[in-house]
Enzyme design. Structure first.
Site, PDB file in Angstrom:
ATOM      1  N   LYS A 125       6.801  10.410   5.646  1.00  0.00           N
ATOM      2  CA  LYS A 125       7.877   9.906   6.503  1.00  0.00           C
ATOM      3  C   LYS A 125       7.868   8.380   6.432  1.00  0.00           C
ATOM      4  O   LYS A 125       7.020   7.723   7.020  1.00  0.00           O
ATOM      5  CB  LYS A 125       7.706  10.353   7.960  1.00  0.00           C
ATOM      6  N   ALA A 145       9.308   4.450   7.104  1.00  0.00           N
ATOM      7  CA  ALA A 145       9.837   3.781   8.296  1.00  0.00           C
ATOM      8  C   ALA A 145      11.370   3.850   8.308  1.00  0.00           C
ATOM      9  O   ALA A 145      12.007   3.802   7.256  1.00  0.00           O
ATOM     10  CB  ALA A 145       9.393   2.322   8.294  1.00  0.00           C
ATOM     11  N   GLY A 195       0.476   1.403  10.420  1.00  0.00           N
ATOM     12  CA  GLY A 195       1.412   0.910  11.427  1.00  0.00           C
ATOM     13  C   GLY A 195       0.648   0.267  12.564  1.00  0.00           C
ATOM     14  O   GLY A 195      -0.485  -0.207  12.388  1.00  0.00           O
ATOM     15  N   GLU A 221      -4.515   2.686   9.046  1.00  0.00           N
ATOM     16  CA  GLU A 221      -4.497   1.244   8.734  1.00  0.00           C
ATOM     17  C   GLU A 221      -3.655   0.616   9.827  1.00  0.00           C
ATOM     18  O   GLU A 221      -2.426   0.718   9.800  1.00  0.00           O
ATOM     19  CB  GLU A 221      -3.837   0.994   7.377  1.00  0.00           C
ATOM     20  N   LEU A 222      -4.289  -0.035  10.789  1.00  0.00           N
ATOM     21  CA  LEU A 222      -3.579  -0.449  11.999  1.00  0.00           C
ATOM     22  C   LEU A 222      -3.445  -1.972  12.078  1.00  0.00           C
ATOM     23  O   LEU A 222      -3.535  -2.656  11.077  1.00  0.00           O
ATOM     24  CB  LEU A 222      -4.285   0.142  13.224  1.00  0.00           C
ATOM     25  N   CYS A 279      -0.112  -7.120   8.078  1.00  0.00           N
ATOM     26  CA  CYS A 279      -1.223  -6.890   9.001  1.00  0.00           C
ATOM     27  C   CYS A 279      -2.435  -7.750   8.650  1.00  0.00           C
ATOM     28  O   CYS A 279      -3.364  -7.860   9.431  1.00  0.00           O
ATOM     29  CB  CYS A 279      -1.576  -5.419   9.056  1.00  0.00           C
ATOM     30  N   GLU A 321      -0.789  -9.855  18.054  1.00  0.00           N
ATOM     31  CA  GLU A 321      -0.435  -9.837  16.625  1.00  0.00           C
ATOM     32  C   GLU A 321       0.990 -10.373  16.530  1.00  0.00           C
ATOM     33  O   GLU A 321       1.934  -9.766  17.050  1.00  0.00           O
ATOM     34  CB  GLU A 321      -0.531  -8.412  16.069  1.00  0.00           C
TER      35      GLU A 321
END
Ligand code: ADP
Length: 484
Positions: free
Chosen positions: A178, A180, A232, A254-255, A288, A385
């Site tokens: 899926k 974005a 995300g 992976e944040l 990120c 962030e």
């Protein structure tokens, strides 16, 4: 290979969004101009379930292929992606906004994961363990985990897709992706090229949707999906982690990051300025691993800030399709408003604007490259962030102070520091609580190196020899009755 090798951006778009497609759709717009690009299928839980079923049906045959057979198909996909790098880069810039040169770089970067894992899949070796009893043999097999679910963000619409799909497919898994909602077109284009490369029906399924949550529920709650790979925000990562508990799914996350960028007073200041620009302003600050907190040692703080500002001032802001552009727009109006809120809060609490400090004169989603000094604890920007072209500078006195402040965050993705002192380089690298460290480097990502974070920045690694493990299970196999 079909006529696909002659497709330009318009041909590619026509292939992925057929004009006669019925059913619900949602629009994709260009963040530079606001122009409508295309409408794509707005899928829901039923379509997500269908995609999972097709991935389940395709699994046995794909998993049974030899690694070499899978590698040959992945290699064709890699070649097709590179053959279409101009068309894909134009599509990427149109739906995401980053400058065309950066978009082209992302296509090459994205393709590199396909090539890497096509090769690495051949090396999913098991083990034979020295036996613990006569007549017995102990073996370890590494097998594909099964159907994988993947959810990807908009900031790297190609790179984040291939970084998950390529290792999953190389390992023998099938995958439901899926992408974005802001950037579904690149994912659809990649899937189209995958079909042309010979990746069979059901092995890579793309589910596009305006609303992520219902699709994510189906992916996380399905017992068929054995692994979820997500890139995300930390907020959504935590939600997904909780949702995966019901089926005890293997997870890769992976944040968010809150990268420190530390400049010691013995650093090469000009090199540090170049590194800071690379790290901070790439993709308009929407990565990120972007430098999020700049810590500069007091003795060189003024010199660094003035050289940094002079260099940033020369970066042209504009539509990514213009070859002169160095900084594109933010992804949407909400992102620009969020960044402006952080700058306003800091300035209201006493920060000084060295450069920029508001919306760019182009208007829309464009934000002026901004440098702030005098950042203090208590300002929201000191911990948030930023995800925008804003560089907040803090000063520090000692190495211990810099390390303590750099580590004082729940995040732990990337960290950068600049020094010419070798002993300090080791001390600092070993004490920074981060998954990735750049010494005298502002750009660290590569398909050959493990990308990932510690603490609330995530679980697992992508790329490198370690990235394949995320899609493999260990199976211990004892053989008994072998005594003479
Ligand atoms: P970002 O801040 O980068 O937009 P998000 O975590 O919001 O990060 O988005 C990353 C991906 O997660 C996108 O594909 C988005 O559609 C998806 N997403 C957003 N909200 C949810 C949710 N509640 N559940 C599952 N996926 C979500």
């Amino acid at each position: 290979m079909s006529d696909i090798s002659r497709m330009d951006c318009a041909d590619l778009l026509a292939r992925i969004v057929p004009a006669d497609d019925a059913g619900a759709r949602f629009p994709v717009t260009n963040p530079s101009t606001g122009a409508h690009i295309a409408d794509v299928a707005d899928m829901g839980p039923t379509e997500a379930q269908g995609a999972i079923e097709r991935a389940r049906a395709a699994l046995p045959e794909w998993a049974a292929k030899t690694a070499r057979e899978r590698a040959a198909i992945l290699r064709k996909w890699h070649d097709l992606i590179l053959a279409h790098q101009d068309a894909l880069a134009a599509l990427l810039t149109r739906e995401q906004g980053k400058p065309l040169a950066e978009a082209t770089g992302e296509i090459v970067y994205g393709a590199s994961f396909v090539e890497w894992f096509a090769e690495e899949g051949k090396r999913a070796y098991g083990d034979i363990i020295p036996t613990n009893a006569p007549g017995r043999r102990l073996l370890v097999l590494r097998q594909p985990i099964g159907v994988v679910g993947a959810i990807t963000p908009w900031n790297f619409p190609v790179g984040m897709v291939t970084r998950k799909v390529a290792p999953a497919l190389a390992a023998g898994c099938t995958i439901v992706l899926k992408p974005a909602e802001d950037t579904p077109l690149c994912a659809l284009a990649l899937a189209e090229l995958a079909r042309d490369a010979g990746i069979p029906e059901g092995v890579l399924e793309v589910v596009t949707a305006a609303r992520a949550e219902p699709i994510a529920r189906v992916l996380t709650e399905s017992p068929v999906v054995r692994k979820l790979s997500f890139t995300g925000s930390t907020r959504v990562g935590k939600l997904l982690m909780a949702q995966c508990a019901g089926t005890v799914k293997k997870l890769s996350l992976e944040l968010g990051g809150n990268a420190p960028f530390i400049v010691f007073d013995d650093a090469d200041i000009d090199a540090a300025v170049t590194g800071a620009i690379q790290s901070k302003f790439r993709n308009a600050g929407q990565t990120c691993v972007c430098a999020n907190r700049l810590f500069v040692q007091t003795g060189i703080a003024e010199k660094f800030a003035s050289r940094f500002a002079a260099a940033v001032k020369t970066l042209p802001v504009g539509d990514g399709m213009a070859t002169s552009t160095a900084i594109g727009p933010l992804i949407n109006a909400g992102a620009a408003a969020k960044v402006d809120g952080l700058v306003r809060d800091a300035v209201d609490k006493g920060a000084r604007c060295v450069l920029g400090g508001g919306a760019h004169e182009l208007g829309g989603n464009f934000y002026a490259p901004t440098i702030l000094s005098g950042i203090e604890p208590g300002m929201t920007i000191a911990d948030a962030e930023i995800f925008g072209p804003v560089a907040p500078i803090q000063t520090f006195e000692s190495e211990a102070d810099a390390i303590a402040r750099a580590n004082d965050t729940p995040y732990g993705l990337a960290a950068y520091f600049w020094t010419r002192d070798l002993a300090r380089a080791w001390r600092v690298a070993e004490q920074l609580e981060y998954g990735m460290i750049g010494l005298n480097e502002g750009f660290i990502s590569s398909e050959a190196a493990p990308f990932g974070g510690v603490k609330e920045s995530g679980i697992g690694r992508e790329g490198s020899k370690y990235g394949l493990d995320e899609f493999l299970e260990l199976k211990y196999f004892t053989m008994g009755g072998l005594a003479a």
